[in-house]
Design an enzyme around this catalytic site. Structure first.
Site, PDB file in Angstrom:
ATOM      1  CD  GLU A  89      -5.193  -5.746   9.492  1.00  0.00           C
ATOM      2  OE1 GLU A  89      -5.576  -6.264  10.554  1.00  0.00           O
ATOM      3  OE2 GLU A  89      -3.988  -5.519   9.237  1.00  0.00           O
ATOM      4  CB  CYS A 123       2.088  -5.544  -1.199  1.00  0.00           C
ATOM      5  SG  CYS A 123       2.971  -4.200  -2.043  1.00  0.00           S
ATOM      6  CB  CYS A 127       8.955  -3.410   1.473  1.00  0.00           C
ATOM      7  SG  CYS A 127       8.585  -2.299   0.092  1.00  0.00           S
ATOM      8  N   GLY A 173      -0.659  -2.542  -0.044  1.00  0.00           N
ATOM      9  CA  GLY A 173      -0.577  -2.443  -1.491  1.00  0.00           C
ATOM     10  C   GLY A 173       0.185  -1.246  -2.018  1.00  0.00           C
ATOM     11  CD  GLU A 174       3.484   1.374  -5.379  1.00  0.00           C
ATOM     12  OE1 GLU A 174       2.932   2.406  -5.834  1.00  0.00           O
ATOM     13  OE2 GLU A 174       4.390   1.401  -4.531  1.00  0.00           O
ATOM     14  CB  SER A 203       2.618   6.568   0.210  1.00  0.00           C
ATOM     15  OG  SER A 203       3.899   6.057   0.532  1.00  0.00           O
ATOM     16  CG  ASN A 302       6.059   1.327  13.352  1.00  0.00           C
ATOM     17  OD1 ASN A 302       6.298   1.954  14.379  1.00  0.00           O
ATOM     18  ND2 ASN A 302       5.616   1.910  12.247  1.00  0.00           N
ATOM     19  CB  CYS A 345       4.349   2.909   8.938  1.00  0.00           C
ATOM     20  SG  CYS A 345       5.147   2.834   7.339  1.00  0.00           S
TER      21      CYS A 345
END
Length: 353
Positions: A89, A123, A127, A173-174, A203, A302, A345
């Site tokens: 996405e 990812c 997190c 993803g990172e 980021s 969120n 986010c």
């Protein structure tokens, strides 16, 4: 499968195509005229040259399979890889933009557009507050797949060729775990889509050993650090990567980041109710960032399916921001866009078709 022509920088195409000036012509067809077929490039390409392009390359390797529309004008795009059918996405954001006319001093109102791109399917960081990690890690995206997100979104919204986009690597993803493809995409954004590096933000969750590698490339992009906590115990519970690269380790590398005059490193801080949103946390954050040219972007958590965390009140976020600003640390509260379509986010993910 043949490589996508979007995977090649202008320099690489100049070395592959003969005569080399064909590379610039091809770039114009791809990035200034949105052509999706080599046969549509017959104005200045011979039939033989077009045949050679068709033999060596493919064009589009992803497609839009669904678009979700938010009441605030944002859109969430679900893309599918034409190679392996995996999905990912990206988000298109509309923001109000005000400029001052230099001749009349009148305030001109318009819109600015940001595309939040993904660089991986899934990812590896995991997190705990992010929905992306629930599907695990599938693979890295190619530079062409990153580029096509912005191209297809710009095309779908009928934006003029000359209309500049902001690009933020804040989707799935990172970025630093797919650094080569991300850096290639940035070069193509610049030379192909004419997007200045100053409009591009990377980021990272804090892959500390990759930050100096990115710095050495001197791309001129904005660096954003997903900090989210002021102590290692809390940050490790949110970002498992912190057990390898703790806060001190990350900040030591950030201090070496080359900054132009009047530029700052952005620190993203996700506010979670009763976890990291207290005034005491704000005081510790101020101390942590002392000596670093920085700005803080507060993000209210969120909610998503299965999450144990809660969104704090806007009042507590304002108190947090007001304290930092009163002490001279620039702090803003990010407006949550596209919440109603789960495109804010931490809400993006792969979906099964």
């Amino acid at each position: 499968m043949k490589p996508s022509v979007y995977d090649f920088t202008l320099k690489e195409l100049s070395q592959l195509l003969k005569p080399s000036f064909r590379a610039k012509q091809l770039y114009l067809w791809l990035y200034a005229k949105y052509k999706t077929s080599f046969k549509d490039m017959q104005n200045n390409f011979s039939k033989d040259f077009i045949a050679s392009l068709e033999q060596e390359f493919v064009l589009r390797t992803i497609e839009i399979t669904h678009v979700s529309h938010s009441v605030d004008g944002s859109k969430k795009y679900l893309f599918k890889s034409l190679k392996d059918n995996h999905t990912f996405e990206a988000v298109f954001l509309k923001m109000k933009d005000k400029k001052i006319d230099e001749e009349t001093n009148a305030i001109l109102e318009g819109e600015k557009y940001t595309v939040c791109v993904s660089c991986q399917i899934g990812c590896q960081v995991g997190c705990s507050f992010c929905f992306t990690q629930k599907g695990g890690f599938v693979r890295n995206l190619k530079a062409s797949e990153i580029i096509q997100q912005a191209l297809l979104i710009k095309e779908d919204n009928n934006l003029p060729i000359e209309k500049a986009l902001n690009i933020v690597f804040m989707g799935m993803g990172e970025p630093l775990n797919n650094l080569d493809e991300v850096c290639k995409a940035i070069e193509i954004f610049n030379t192909g889509m004419q997007i200045s590096p100053k409009r591009i933000t990377i980021s990272t969750s804090g892959v500390a050993d990759k930050i100096p590698i990115l710095a050495e490339k001197n791309l001129g992009v904005q660096l954003a650090i997903s900090l989210h906590a002021v102590d290692d115990k809390t940050r490790s519970s949110l970002i498992p990567l912190n057990k390898k690269y703790n806060i001190e380790c990350v900040l030591n590398e950030v201090k070496k980041w080359p900054l132009e005059q009047r530029k700052r490193v952005m620190f993203e801080y996700l506010l979670i109710k009763n976890l990291n949103d207290s005034l005491n946390c704000a005081k510790k954050l101020l101390k942590l960032l002392n000596g670093i040219k920085s700005k803080v972007n507060l993000i209210l958590f969120n909610p998503h399916e299965g999450s144990k965390f809660e969104r704090p009140s806007l009042e507590s976020a304002r108190m947090f921001a007001d304290f930092l600003n009163s002490k001279g640390l620039l702090c803003t509260i990010r407006e949550s866009k596209a919440l109603d379509i789960e495109a804010a986010c931490g809400q993006l993910r792969e979906k099964k078709l």
